[in-house]
Design a protein around this motif. Structure first.
Motif, PDB file in Angstrom:
ATOM      1  N   UNK A  67      -1.753   1.868  -9.743  1.00 50.22           N
ATOM      2  CA  UNK A  67      -3.124   2.144  -9.322  1.00 50.22           C
ATOM      3  C   UNK A  67      -3.087   3.092  -8.127  1.00 50.22           C
ATOM      4  N   UNK A  68      -4.259   3.479  -7.645  1.00 50.73           N
ATOM      5  CA  UNK A  68      -4.308   4.442  -6.555  1.00 50.73           C
ATOM      6  C   UNK A  68      -3.619   3.952  -5.303  1.00 50.73           C
ATOM      7  N   UNK A  69      -3.784   2.671  -4.997  1.00 49.21           N
ATOM      8  CA  UNK A  69      -3.138   2.105  -3.819  1.00 49.21           C
ATOM      9  C   UNK A  69      -1.624   2.144  -3.957  1.00 49.21           C
ATOM     10  N   UNK A  70      -1.140   1.855  -5.164  1.00 49.31           N
ATOM     11  CA  UNK A  70       0.297   1.878  -5.396  1.00 49.31           C
ATOM     12  C   UNK A  70       0.888   3.267  -5.241  1.00 49.31           C
ATOM     13  N   UNK A  71       0.220   4.272  -5.828  1.00 50.19           N
ATOM     14  CA  UNK A  71       0.707   5.649  -5.694  1.00 50.19           C
ATOM     15  C   UNK A  71       0.719   6.078  -4.235  1.00 50.19           C
ATOM     16  N   UNK A  72      -0.349   5.767  -3.507  1.00 55.76           N
ATOM     17  CA  UNK A  72      -0.397   6.154  -2.101  1.00 55.76           C
ATOM     18  C   UNK A  72       0.745   5.518  -1.316  1.00 55.76           C
ATOM     19  N   UNK A  73       0.926   4.212  -1.487  1.00 54.84           N
ATOM     20  CA  UNK A  73       1.957   3.500  -0.738  1.00 54.84           C
ATOM     21  C   UNK A  73       3.341   4.039  -1.066  1.00 54.84           C
ATOM     22  N   UNK A  74       3.616   4.247  -2.349  1.00 56.99           N
ATOM     23  CA  UNK A  74       4.932   4.718  -2.767  1.00 56.99           C
ATOM     24  C   UNK A  74       5.225   6.114  -2.224  1.00 56.99           C
ATOM     25  N   UNK A  75       4.318   7.047  -2.438  1.00 56.78           N
ATOM     26  CA  UNK A  75       4.587   8.436  -2.066  1.00 56.78           C
ATOM     27  C   UNK A  75       4.654   8.605  -0.553  1.00 56.78           C
ATOM     28  N   UNK A  76       3.740   7.975   0.178  1.00 57.90           N
ATOM     29  CA  UNK A  76       3.766   8.130   1.632  1.00 57.90           C
ATOM     30  C   UNK A  76       4.961   7.412   2.257  1.00 57.90           C
ATOM     31  N   UNK A  77       5.378   6.288   1.676  1.00 59.56           N
ATOM     32  CA  UNK A  77       6.571   5.608   2.188  1.00 59.56           C
ATOM     33  C   UNK A  77       7.813   6.459   1.952  1.00 59.56           C
ATOM     34  N   UNK A  78       7.917   7.064   0.771  1.00 66.38           N
ATOM     35  CA  UNK A  78       9.066   7.929   0.486  1.00 66.38           C
ATOM     36  C   UNK A  78       9.050   9.166   1.375  1.00 66.38           C
ATOM     37  N   UNK A  79       7.865   9.715   1.605  1.00 67.98           N
ATOM     38  CA  UNK A  79       7.785  10.878   2.495  1.00 67.98           C
ATOM     39  C   UNK A  79       8.231  10.509   3.906  1.00 67.98           C
ATOM     40  N   UNK A  80       7.793   9.355   4.397  1.00 71.24           N
ATOM     41  CA  UNK A  80       8.194   8.913   5.732  1.00 71.24           C
ATOM     42  C   UNK A  80       9.691   8.647   5.806  1.00 71.24           C
ATOM     43  N   UNK A  81      10.288   8.335   4.660  1.00 76.35           N
ATOM     44  CA  UNK A  81      11.732   8.118   4.595  1.00 76.35           C
ATOM     45  C   UNK A  81      12.503   9.417   4.375  1.00 76.35           C
ATOM     46  N   UNK A  82      11.809  10.553   4.525  1.00 76.77           N
ATOM     47  CA  UNK A  82      12.435  11.881   4.444  1.00 76.77           C
ATOM     48  C   UNK A  82      12.918  12.225   3.039  1.00 76.77           C
TER      49      UNK A  82
END
Length: 239
Positions: free
Chosen positions: A134-149
């Motif tokens: 869902x939208x919340x899942x995509x946001x959490x996954x992508x932003x967490x991966x981005x923050x993890x470089x």
């Protein structure tokens, strides 16, 4: 009780006493449910030490139980070294993780500062197989991966997959998912093939008259974790 967001101090005291005296008799799933309840109800964070000590003595956990416990440690802000080592070791050997668990795992690893090169690569490999969130899942996954470089090209690939799935499904998404996607698309450089999703999300925000004036406060860092994991939406924690 935790899934219903009902907090009873008397009940949590009884749980604390039970775990203190009998932690060694719990299964990994039972320990994960106890700590998840503490995190969801913001109660008894001191139980994390007992849970970690007992959990590392048990055999390999099921992925869902591991993610539930990791989310709880992260939500409580408890960086227990023994659990983090267990978590990293298990993440590296999980052959395939259900898509619905990935966002919460990625966020937990970020908050626990447990994402070294091998763990990040494993997350990216798993994320590359995601087909539906869902939208919340995509946001959490992508932003967490981005923050993890994570690599920009890999993030662009995930955004394209997100757009391919979500563009036609927006009318069925909850308001929170629409706002999560809005924040995601404001936070990253959107690849060309995801442009239609950005326009479609803007249309949904306008037609639903959603307030997107303070998305940063709603979703950034601590804000995004205040939700219960989607995978736990119907869980009544048991021990």
């Amino acid at each position: 009780m935790a899934a219903l967001q009902y907090r009873s101090d008397h009940f949590m005291e009884a749980v604390h006493e039970l775990v203190s005296e009998h932690a060694a008799t719990f299964t990994f799933a039972g320990l994960a449910n106890v700590l998840w309840s503490c995190a969801a109800l913001e109660s008894k964070p001191e139980l994390s030490d007992l849970v970690a000590a007992a959990a590392v003595q048990l055999s390999e956990p099921l992925p869902a139980d591991l993610v539930r416990m990791a989310w709880a440690f992260a939500r409580l802000g408890k960086r227990d070294p023994t659990f983090i080592e267990l978590l990293k070791r298990q993440v590296e050997v999980i052959p395939r993780l259900d898509s619905i668990l990935l966002p919460d795992l990625a966020w937990a690893l970020l908050k626990l500062q447990a994402t070294d090169g091998a763990v990040l690569q494993k997350l990216l490999d798993q994320a590359g197989r995601v087909s539906k969130l869902d939208g919340m899942g995509w946001m959490t996954l992508i932003l967490a991966l981005r923050a993890n470089q994570a690599d920009t090209a890999q993030l662009d690939g995930l955004l394209s997959r997100c757009a391919a799935q979500m563009t036609g499904e927006l009318p069925q998404q909850a308001d929170s998912s629409i706002l999560a996607l809005d924040w995601l698309l404001q936070s990253v450089n959107v690849p060309e093939d995801a442009g239609r999703l950005r326009d479609a999300v803007a249309t949904q925000v306008a037609s639903r008259r959603l307030d997107n004036s303070n998305l940063e406060k709603m979703f950034s860092d601590e804000g995004s974790c205040l939700r219960l994991p989607a995978s736990e939406g119907n869980l009544i924690a048991t021990i």
